[in-house]
Motif scaffolding. Structure first.
Motif, PDB file in Angstrom:
ATOM      1  N   ARG A   1     -27.954  39.466  -7.748  1.00 32.71           N
ATOM      2  CA  ARG A   1     -26.668  39.257  -7.058  1.00 32.71           C
ATOM      3  C   ARG A   1     -25.974  37.714  -7.320  1.00 32.71           C
ATOM      4  N   GLU A   2     -24.825  37.758  -7.069  1.00 30.39           N
ATOM      5  CA  GLU A   2     -24.144  36.509  -7.282  1.00 30.39           C
ATOM      6  C   GLU A   2     -23.206  36.393  -6.174  1.00 30.39           C
ATOM      7  N   CYS A   3     -23.232  35.147  -5.583  1.00 33.51           N
ATOM      8  CA  CYS A   3     -22.310  34.794  -4.377  1.00 33.51           C
ATOM      9  C   CYS A   3     -20.995  34.519  -5.096  1.00 33.51           C
ATOM     10  N   GLU A   4     -19.850  34.993  -4.395  1.00 34.86           N
ATOM     11  CA  GLU A   4     -18.559  34.913  -4.869  1.00 34.86           C
ATOM     12  C   GLU A   4     -18.089  33.479  -4.189  1.00 34.86           C
ATOM     13  N   HIS A   5     -18.636  33.051  -3.569  1.00 39.44           N
ATOM     14  CA  HIS A   5     -18.053  31.673  -3.137  1.00 39.44           C
ATOM     15  C   HIS A   5     -18.605  30.507  -3.786  1.00 39.44           C
ATOM     16  N   CYS A   6     -20.231  30.543  -3.731  1.00 41.18           N
ATOM     17  CA  CYS A   6     -20.800  29.410  -4.737  1.00 41.18           C
ATOM     18  C   CYS A   6     -21.434  29.592  -5.715  1.00 41.18           C
ATOM     19  N   GLN A   7     -21.098  30.782  -6.462  1.00 46.32           N
ATOM     20  CA  GLN A   7     -21.507  31.272  -7.522  1.00 46.32           C
ATOM     21  C   GLN A   7     -23.218  31.145  -7.958  1.00 46.32           C
ATOM     22  N   LYS A   8     -23.862  30.969  -7.051  1.00 47.51           N
ATOM     23  CA  LYS A   8     -25.367  30.888  -7.215  1.00 47.51           C
ATOM     24  C   LYS A   8     -25.853  32.205  -7.265  1.00 47.51           C
ATOM     25  N   ARG A   9     -26.837  32.468  -7.847  1.00 42.13           N
ATOM     26  CA  ARG A   9     -27.538  33.833  -8.082  1.00 42.13           C
ATOM     27  C   ARG A   9     -28.913  33.843  -7.382  1.00 42.13           C
ATOM     28  N   PHE A  10     -29.293  35.017  -7.017  1.00 45.07           N
ATOM     29  CA  PHE A  10     -30.505  35.547  -6.125  1.00 45.07           C
ATOM     30  C   PHE A  10     -30.627  36.981  -6.389  1.00 45.07           C
ATOM     31  N   THR A  11     -31.938  37.390  -6.088  1.00 44.97           N
ATOM     32  CA  THR A  11     -32.567  38.637  -6.276  1.00 44.97           C
ATOM     33  C   THR A  11     -32.903  39.357  -5.024  1.00 44.97           C
ATOM     34  N   THR A  12     -32.450  40.466  -4.919  1.00 45.68           N
ATOM     35  CA  THR A  12     -33.161  41.231  -3.579  1.00 45.68           C
ATOM     36  C   THR A  12     -33.886  42.420  -4.163  1.00 45.68           C
ATOM     37  N   TYR A  13     -34.548  43.068  -3.391  1.00 43.51           N
ATOM     38  CA  TYR A  13     -35.333  44.157  -3.615  1.00 43.51           C
ATOM     39  C   TYR A  13     -35.262  45.176  -2.648  1.00 43.51           C
TER      40      TYR A  13
ATOM     41  N   ILE B   1     -24.964  42.239 -10.058  1.00 37.59           N
ATOM     42  CA  ILE B   1     -24.349  41.985 -11.565  1.00 37.59           C
ATOM     43  C   ILE B   1     -25.594  42.521 -12.314  1.00 37.59           C
ATOM     44  N   ASP B   2     -26.746  43.082 -11.771  1.00 35.69           N
ATOM     45  CA  ASP B   2     -27.717  43.862 -12.632  1.00 35.69           C
ATOM     46  C   ASP B   2     -28.457  44.526 -11.443  1.00 35.69           C
ATOM     47  N   SER B   3     -28.867  45.933 -11.752  1.00 38.15           N
ATOM     48  CA  SER B   3     -29.999  46.547 -11.062  1.00 38.15           C
ATOM     49  C   SER B   3     -30.947  47.249 -11.923  1.00 38.15           C
ATOM     50  N   ARG B   4     -32.016  47.257 -11.555  1.00 34.62           N
ATOM     51  CA  ARG B   4     -33.119  47.932 -12.494  1.00 34.62           C
ATOM     52  C   ARG B   4     -34.413  48.265 -11.412  1.00 34.62           C
ATOM     53  N   ALA B   5     -34.976  49.115 -11.889  1.00 35.30           N
ATOM     54  CA  ALA B   5     -36.279  49.554 -11.474  1.00 35.30           C
ATOM     55  C   ALA B   5     -37.105  48.394 -11.316  1.00 35.30           C
ATOM     56  N   SER B   6     -38.124  48.076 -10.254  1.00 34.50           N
ATOM     57  CA  SER B   6     -39.034  47.217 -10.604  1.00 34.50           C
ATOM     58  C   SER B   6     -40.383  47.598 -11.311  1.00 34.50           C
ATOM     59  N   GLU B   7     -41.081  46.770 -11.886  1.00 32.60           N
ATOM     60  CA  GLU B   7     -42.318  47.154 -12.716  1.00 32.60           C
ATOM     61  C   GLU B   7     -43.073  48.169 -12.143  1.00 32.60           C
ATOM     62  N   ASP B   8     -43.167  48.461 -10.848  1.00 30.02           N
ATOM     63  CA  ASP B   8     -44.062  49.434 -10.189  1.00 30.02           C
ATOM     64  C   ASP B   8     -43.392  50.825  -9.652  1.00 30.02           C
ATOM     65  N   ASP B   9     -41.975  50.688 -10.238  1.00 30.84           N
ATOM     66  CA  ASP B   9     -41.115  52.086  -9.933  1.00 30.84           C
ATOM     67  C   ASP B   9     -41.029  52.097  -8.438  1.00 30.84           C
ATOM     68  N   LYS B  10     -41.248  51.182  -7.584  1.00 32.39           N
ATOM     69  CA  LYS B  10     -41.405  51.759  -6.245  1.00 32.39           C
ATOM     70  C   LYS B  10     -40.183  50.646  -5.436  1.00 32.39           C
ATOM     71  N   ALA B  11     -39.363  50.177  -6.207  1.00 34.26           N
ATOM     72  CA  ALA B  11     -38.324  49.249  -5.477  1.00 34.26           C
ATOM     73  C   ALA B  11     -37.132  49.323  -6.699  1.00 34.26           C
ATOM     74  N   ILE B  12     -36.193  48.875  -6.277  1.00 32.32           N
ATOM     75  CA  ILE B  12     -34.840  48.468  -7.037  1.00 32.32           C
ATOM     76  C   ILE B  12     -34.659  46.955  -6.783  1.00 32.32           C
ATOM     77  N   ARG B  13     -34.566  46.523  -8.001  1.00 28.29           N
ATOM     78  CA  ARG B  13     -34.470  45.026  -8.244  1.00 28.29           C
ATOM     79  C   ARG B  13     -32.966  44.769  -8.557  1.00 28.29           C
ATOM     80  N   ARG B  14     -32.349  43.864  -7.645  1.00 28.76           N
ATOM     81  CA  ARG B  14     -30.909  43.603  -7.865  1.00 28.76           C
ATOM     82  C   ARG B  14     -30.691  42.151  -8.010  1.00 28.76           C
TER      83      ARG B  14
END
Length: 152
Positions: free
Chosen positions: A32-44, A17-30
C-alpha cells in the motif's frame, strides 16, 4: 469496507499498489501507499479460521484433531498394502468434507462414518478392523452382518 490507516501519518487515504498471495498461500499480501505522505507499507489479509469442535458421545466437546483421524486410519491399515500417501490423502479428504459442512460443531459419529467410507475405498480388511472397534460389535452375528454388507 474499512479503510487502512497509514502507520506513518495515520491518514485514511491509502491505495493498494500490489496484491499477491503469500508464500504459504494462506494470506494475501498487499503493498500500500499513503496518498498523503507517499510512504509505502505492507498489510496481510488472512482468513479467520474458526476451530471445528467435535461433540463426543458423552456430550463433551473438544477441538478437531487431525492427528487422531490419521492415527486411527494408520492403525486400521497396519500391515496392509496401503501407502502413507493414500492414508494422508484420505485424512485430507475427511478434513475437507468436515469443513465443507459449514458447521462449527460436528458429532464424532459423523467423523467415524467418513473414516469408514474412506477405509472401505482403501482396503476392506482395514475397514473391517476399524468397524469392529468403532461399531463395538456385541456378538459374532452383528460382526457377520457387517461382513455380509461388505460382500454385497
Amino acid at each position: 469496507m474499512r479503510k487502512i490507516n497509514c502507520p506513518f501519518c495515520a491518514n485514511k487515504d491509502t491505495k493498494v499498489i500490489d496484491s499477491r498471495a503469500s508464500e504459504d498461500d494462506k494470506a494475501i499480501r498487499r503493498r500500500r501507499e499513503c496518498e498523503h505522505c507517499q510512504k509505502r507499507f505492507t498489510t496481510y489479509e488472512r482468513i479467520e479460521e474458526v476451530p471445528l469442535m467435535v461433540i463426543k458421545k458423552n456430550g463433551l466437546r473438544e477441538e478437531f484433531n487431525r492427528s487422531k483421524v490419521l492415527n486411527g486410519l494408520t492403525k486400521a491399515c497396519w500391515k496392509r498394502p496401503v501407502s502413507m500417501g493414500d492414508i494422508e490423502k484420505a485424512v485430507d479428504e475427511i478434513e475437507n468434507e468436515l469443513y465443507r459442512l459449514g458447521k462449527t460443531e460436528v458429532e464424532s459419529m459423523v467423523i467415524g462414518e467418513l473414516v469408514m467410507e474412506k477405509l472401505k475405498e482403501l482396503d476392506e480388511i482395514a475397514y473391517i478392523r476399524f468397524a469392529s472397534v468403532y461399531k463395538q460389535f456385541k456378538d459374532i452375528d452383528s460382526f457377520m452382518g457387517e461382513l455380509k454388507k461388505l460382500i454385497k
